[in-house]
Design an enzyme around this catalytic site. Sequence first.
Site, PDB file in Angstrom:
ATOM      1  N   ASP A 104       2.143   0.261  -3.703  1.00 29.21           N
ATOM      2  CA  ASP A 104       2.240   0.003  -5.141  1.00 29.21           C
ATOM      3  C   ASP A 104       2.295  -1.497  -5.393  1.00 29.21           C
ATOM      4  O   ASP A 104       2.661  -2.282  -4.513  1.00 29.21           O
ATOM      5  CB  ASP A 104       3.511   0.645  -5.714  1.00 29.21           C
ATOM      6  CG  ASP A 104       3.499   2.152  -5.563  1.00 29.21           C
ATOM      7  OD1 ASP A 104       2.402   2.734  -5.499  1.00 29.21           O
ATOM      8  OD2 ASP A 104       4.599   2.736  -5.502  1.00 29.21           O
TER       9      ASP A 104
HETATM   10  N1  URA Z   1       5.621   5.212  -1.527  1.00 36.49           N
HETATM   11  C1  URA Z   1       5.765   4.674  -2.752  1.00 36.49           C
HETATM   12  O1  URA Z   1       6.406   5.245  -3.614  1.00 36.49           O
HETATM   13  N2  URA Z   1       5.181   3.477  -2.999  1.00 36.49           N
HETATM   14  C2  URA Z   1       4.484   2.790  -2.069  1.00 36.49           C
HETATM   15  O2  URA Z   1       3.991   1.698  -2.350  1.00 36.49           O
HETATM   16  C3  URA Z   1       4.353   3.367  -0.795  1.00 36.49           C
HETATM   17  C4  URA Z   1       4.931   4.580  -0.551  1.00 36.49           C
END
Ligand code: URA
Length: 239
Positions: A104
């Site tokens: 993310d």
């Molecule tokens: N899980 C998440 O919630 N975000 C990420 O960036 C990676 C795994």
Amino acid sequence: MPERIDKLLSATGRWSRKEVRDLIRQGRVLVEGRPVQRPEEKCDPTASIQVDGQTVDCSPFVYLMLHKPAGLLSATKDARQKTVLDLLPDHLRRRGLFPVGRLDKDTVGLLLLTDDGALAHSLLSPKRHVDKVYLARVDGWVDQDDCQALAAGLVLGDGTHCLPAGLKPLGDGSACLITLQEGKYHQVKRMLAARGKPVLALKRLSMGPLTLDEGLEPGAWRLLTGAELASLRATVSGG
Ligand code: URA
């Protein structure tokens, strides 16, 4: 497999075929210490290839680890926002590297970038069960009930079934290590939110045998070592 030297050098994205021909004519390209005479000469991509005394990596694929900082997208391009590719020099961007799996925008940590589609595909395949380990800081405290619930395989509010996952509380439980073998959308955040412990900060520490080099500052990257690449290949080939 031996390849034409002009093809190998232009495939690095640093020179056009014409520029490579000029470099060769000017005697500036050496293979195993000997000047190349003609652009069509063949050489092994793993040979020692130098241009103006600098070693050039002509291996067919590039693999690098990036310490993803917060605020960048794990994408190859975006009309409005900066992506992790913006952290790389032009010659690597031109090679068509892409991130292996997504983090993310606000997640930091290990991101593997490559142009080797087959390796990337294998690493991401749920069938391979490649562990991804994250360090999460949560609002609240994770406990043994959470560990058991994740180990059993959570079912999220929207009906999404998660594979069994590892959870290890750290210190007072306001931080934890979480190990997934899959990569659903916002998975760590959704799993911990489902347990009533929303994620405040998330960092990926490892992917299979590849561990984030803590010597890399956020935003920095380096090529994988031969040993790191060999261990990734062994992971996807079941070795
Ligand atoms: N899980 C998440 O919630 N975000 C990420 O960036 C990676 C795994």
